[in-house]
Enzyme design. Structure first.
Site, PDB file in Angstrom:
ATOM      1  N   TYR A 187       7.062  15.368 -20.064  1.00 50.74           N
ATOM      2  CA  TYR A 187       8.078  15.546 -19.033  1.00 50.74           C
ATOM      3  C   TYR A 187       8.796  16.896 -19.175  1.00 50.74           C
ATOM      4  CZ  TYR A 187      12.428  15.726 -16.674  1.00 50.74           C
ATOM      5  OH  TYR A 187      13.443  16.197 -15.893  1.00 50.74           O
TER       6      TYR A 187
ATOM      7  N   ARG B 162      25.559  11.043 -13.901  1.00 49.26           N
ATOM      8  CA  ARG B 162      24.506  11.913 -13.374  1.00 49.26           C
ATOM      9  C   ARG B 162      24.045  11.571 -11.966  1.00 49.26           C
ATOM     10  NH1 ARG B 162      22.310  15.811 -13.922  1.00 49.26           N
ATOM     11  NH2 ARG B 162      20.154  15.337 -14.444  1.00 49.26           N
TER      12      ARG B 162
ATOM     13  N   GLU C 259      23.539  20.435 -12.093  1.00 51.12           N
ATOM     14  CA  GLU C 259      22.139  20.822 -12.314  1.00 51.12           C
ATOM     15  C   GLU C 259      21.667  21.582 -11.080  1.00 51.12           C
ATOM     16  OE1 GLU C 259      19.430  17.499 -12.356  1.00 51.12           O
ATOM     17  OE2 GLU C 259      17.992  18.561 -13.618  1.00 51.12           O
TER      18      GLU C 259
ATOM     19  N   GLU D  85      21.013   9.137 -13.356  1.00 51.99           N
ATOM     20  CA  GLU D  85      20.304   9.654 -12.175  1.00 51.99           C
ATOM     21  C   GLU D  85      19.522   8.568 -11.450  1.00 51.99           C
ATOM     22  OE1 GLU D  85      17.943  12.662 -14.231  1.00 51.99           O
ATOM     23  OE2 GLU D  85      16.139  11.481 -13.862  1.00 51.99           O
TER      24      GLU D  85
ATOM     25  N   TRP E 293       8.639   6.703 -18.139  1.00 52.53           N
ATOM     26  CA  TRP E 293       8.412   8.100 -17.778  1.00 52.53           C
ATOM     27  C   TRP E 293       9.700   8.744 -17.458  1.00 52.53           C
ATOM     28  CZ3 TRP E 293       9.270  11.604 -13.807  1.00 52.53           C
ATOM     29  CH2 TRP E 293       8.659  12.867 -14.008  1.00 52.53           C
TER      30      TRP E 293
ATOM     31  N   GLU F  24      20.497  13.641 -22.534  1.00 48.88           N
ATOM     32  CA  GLU F  24      20.461  12.897 -21.267  1.00 48.88           C
ATOM     33  C   GLU F  24      19.456  11.750 -21.329  1.00 48.88           C
ATOM     34  OE1 GLU F  24      19.607  15.497 -17.987  1.00 48.88           O
ATOM     35  OE2 GLU F  24      18.866  13.853 -16.726  1.00 48.88           O
TER      36      GLU F  24
ATOM     37  N   HIS G 265      14.609  11.555 -21.005  1.00 53.56           N
ATOM     38  CA  HIS G 265      13.923  10.858 -19.903  1.00 53.56           C
ATOM     39  C   HIS G 265      13.574   9.409 -20.234  1.00 53.56           C
ATOM     40  CE1 HIS G 265      11.844  11.552 -15.957  1.00 53.56           C
ATOM     41  NE2 HIS G 265      12.881  12.358 -15.882  1.00 53.56           N
TER      42      HIS G 265
ATOM     43  N   ASP H 286      16.883  16.518 -22.003  1.00 53.34           N
ATOM     44  CA  ASP H 286      16.640  15.272 -21.271  1.00 53.34           C
ATOM     45  C   ASP H 286      15.558  14.477 -22.001  1.00 53.34           C
ATOM     46  OD1 ASP H 286      16.239  13.285 -19.392  1.00 53.34           O
ATOM     47  OD2 ASP H 286      16.078  14.650 -17.684  1.00 53.34           O
TER      48      ASP H 286
ATOM     49  N   ARG I 193      18.957  23.839 -19.870  1.00 45.75           N
ATOM     50  CA  ARG I 193      18.311  22.640 -20.407  1.00 45.75           C
ATOM     51  C   ARG I 193      16.994  23.042 -21.045  1.00 45.75           C
ATOM     52  NH1 ARG I 193      15.584  17.829 -16.859  1.00 45.75           N
ATOM     53  NH2 ARG I 193      13.815  19.251 -17.045  1.00 45.75           N
TER      54      ARG I 193
HETATM   55  C1  GCO Z   1      16.437  15.673 -14.049  1.00 45.73           C
HETATM   56  C2  GCO Z   1      15.478  14.568 -13.741  1.00 45.73           C
HETATM   57  C3  GCO Z   1      14.350  14.895 -12.817  1.00 45.73           C
HETATM   58  C4  GCO Z   1      13.614  13.609 -12.430  1.00 45.73           C
HETATM   59  C5  GCO Z   1      13.091  13.718 -11.038  1.00 45.73           C
HETATM   60  C6  GCO Z   1      12.395  12.462 -10.566  1.00 45.73           C
HETATM   61  O1  GCO Z   1      17.181  15.499 -14.993  1.00 45.73           O
HETATM   62  O2  GCO Z   1      16.451  16.651 -13.309  1.00 45.73           O
HETATM   63  O3  GCO Z   1      15.137  13.842 -14.878  1.00 45.73           O
HETATM   64  O4  GCO Z   1      13.491  15.856 -13.331  1.00 45.73           O
HETATM   65  O5  GCO Z   1      12.551  13.366 -13.285  1.00 45.73           O
HETATM   66  O6  GCO Z   1      14.158  14.000 -10.191  1.00 45.73           O
HETATM   67  O7  GCO Z   1      12.105  12.558  -9.212  1.00 45.73           O
HETATM   68 MG    MG Z   2      17.049  13.726 -15.970  1.00 45.98          MG
END
Ligand code: GCO
Ligand code: MG
Length: 407
Positions: free
Chosen positions: A162, A288, A344, A267, A407, A241, A217, A215, A150
């Site tokens: 991020y 995810r 991951e 996630e 975020w 992602e 995010h 990602d 990634r």
């Molecule tokens: C990822 C995620 C993490 C989250 C984190 C928040 O794809 O691994 O986006 O980096 O930001 O788990 O607690």
């Molecule tokens: Mg993520």
């Protein structure tokens, strides 16, 4: 067999982890991960105040029934309470699977149907403040054996983005004693201009063959995400992602209309209902969710079976804030389901690996669950107690004019 004791263990060997330990009257123990990054104590309270008192005396073999009892029995679901409860229920669920598999003398994956493959392909995180630093990081991940990477970089003009940190093993943020979240900054236009150049540079350096992930995010509007998906197409990303804030499932209809870049999300989801439109309309390619944040092995297995009918694959969330207990459950589940996609995996720091000794192994970029009975994790409670909870927060994000952004 009956559950005789339930303990909630909070430890911070570098970051906070919440673990549930169940012990039966026959002395069989089971572990479950209940870590919710930045909101850990809400889950601790939910577990100790509302779940632990219900567990003693229950038959640990009745996993489905206990799951439904804790989920439906609470009445309040999918909302403010679920945020804590689902991790609490996940911890109970995984601890019960651990007990059942130990009682059977088998590794958990055998109870889930047995191995569907020999090993699990993973992706690691590469990051850099700029492109040269990112290229070094990609090279490092490839040298470590990761079959997929990634890629995240800093963005010219922004101070903190991020995925780009320099403190941990894979650039992960190591958080210590914060009473307020750090504030990061964001400029979508600069990001949309910069990211295709990042992919171009990585492809130019490492060629076309390496699966590259990214990602976003949750930071884009649907039309911005559509633009990014299209702009990345020449570099054939493995996936994009969380391109838009995921509460709005319909947003991905628009993204999908414009791009063949594969999409991954989920996630932050807690239940199958969060995925209903995404799966039935085939708006994503990878789900995810983590065992810990989706209520355990029981519901996540059902989600994967549902997704499989639509050729959608698993990609269980596996950052450092999923404890080795949650990771072990993920590895067993991924090993057993047919529609495994990718896992991951960032690993954990050395101290965490001592607190949670595990049978799963990471070799040549691939994970194997090992053959220890149960999920194969032992918690060193003394060492855990020597590293107590530290208050931390995830960062918050603001646009350059000060507006709070995703975020
Ligand atoms: C990822 C995620 C993490 C989250 C984190 C928040 O794809 O691994 O986006 O980096 O930001 O788990 O607690
Ligand atoms: Mg993520």
């Amino acid at each position: 067999m009956r559950i005789a004791d339930a303990q909630v263990v909070v430890t911070s060997p570098g970051r906070n982890f919440v673990t549930l330990k169940l012990t039966t009257d026959e002395g069989v123990t089971g572990l479950g991960d209940a870590t919710l990054n930045g909101r850990e104590l809400a889950v601790v309270s939910y577990l100790t105040d509302h779940v632990v008192p219900l567990l003693t005396g229950l038959d640990p073999h009745r996993i489905e029934d206990t799951w439904q009892y804790l989920y439906r029995g609470a009445y309040w679901r999918r909302g403010p309470v679920t945020m804590a409860a689902i991790a609490a229920i996940a911890a109970v669920d995984v601890a019960l699977w651990d007990i059942k598999a130990k009682a059977a003398g088998l590794p958990l994956y055998q109870l889930l149907g047995g191995a569907s493959r020999d090993r699990l392909a993973t992706y690691g995180h590469a990051n850099g403040r700029d492109i040269p630093e990112l290229l070094d990081s990609v090279r490092q991940r490839l040298d470590e054996g990761y079959p997929a990477v990634r890629v995240q970089t800093g963005i010219p003009g922004l101070k903190a983005v991020y995925g780009v940190h320099t403190t941990g093993a894979q650039g992960e943020r190591v958080l210590h004693q914060q009473t307020r979240p750090l504030v990061e900054d964001w400029d979508t236009d600069a990001y949309l201009r910069h990211t295709p150049a990042v992919f171009e540079a990585v492809r130019a350096e490492f060629g076309a063959g390496i699966p590259l992930l990214h990602d976003a995010h949750h930071r884009l509007t649907p039309i911005q995400a559509a633009r990014l998906g299209k702009d990345l197409e020449p570099y054939r990303p493995f996936w994009l992602e969380d391109c838009t804030p995921t509460e709005n499932q319909e947003a991905l209809r628009l993204v999908r209309r414009h791009t063949t870049t594969p999409l991954a999300t989920g996630e932050v989801f807690n239940t199958v209902y969060d995925y209903q439109t995404l799966i039935t309309e085939q708006l994503i390619d990878y789900v995810r969710s983590a065992v810990t944040h989706f209520g355990g092995v029981t519901p996540l297995r059902k989600l994967f079976d549902f997704a499989a009918q639509y050729q959608i694959k698993s990609a269980i969330h596996g950052p450092e804030d999923i404890s080795p207990v949650g990771m072990a459950a993920a590895v067993h589940l991924g090993f057993a389901v047919h529609n495994f996609g990718i896992q991951e995996y960032s690993g954990h720091n050395a101290l965490t690996e001592e607190v949670f000794r595990h049978a799963y192994a990471f070799t040549d970029g691939h994970l194997h669950p090992g053959e220890a009975p149960g999920i194969g994790v032992e918690l060193d409670e003394k060492l855990a107690a020597a590293h107590p909870y530290e208050q931390t927060y995830l960062p918050v994000n603001r646009l350059l004019d000060g507006t709070v952004h995703d975020w």
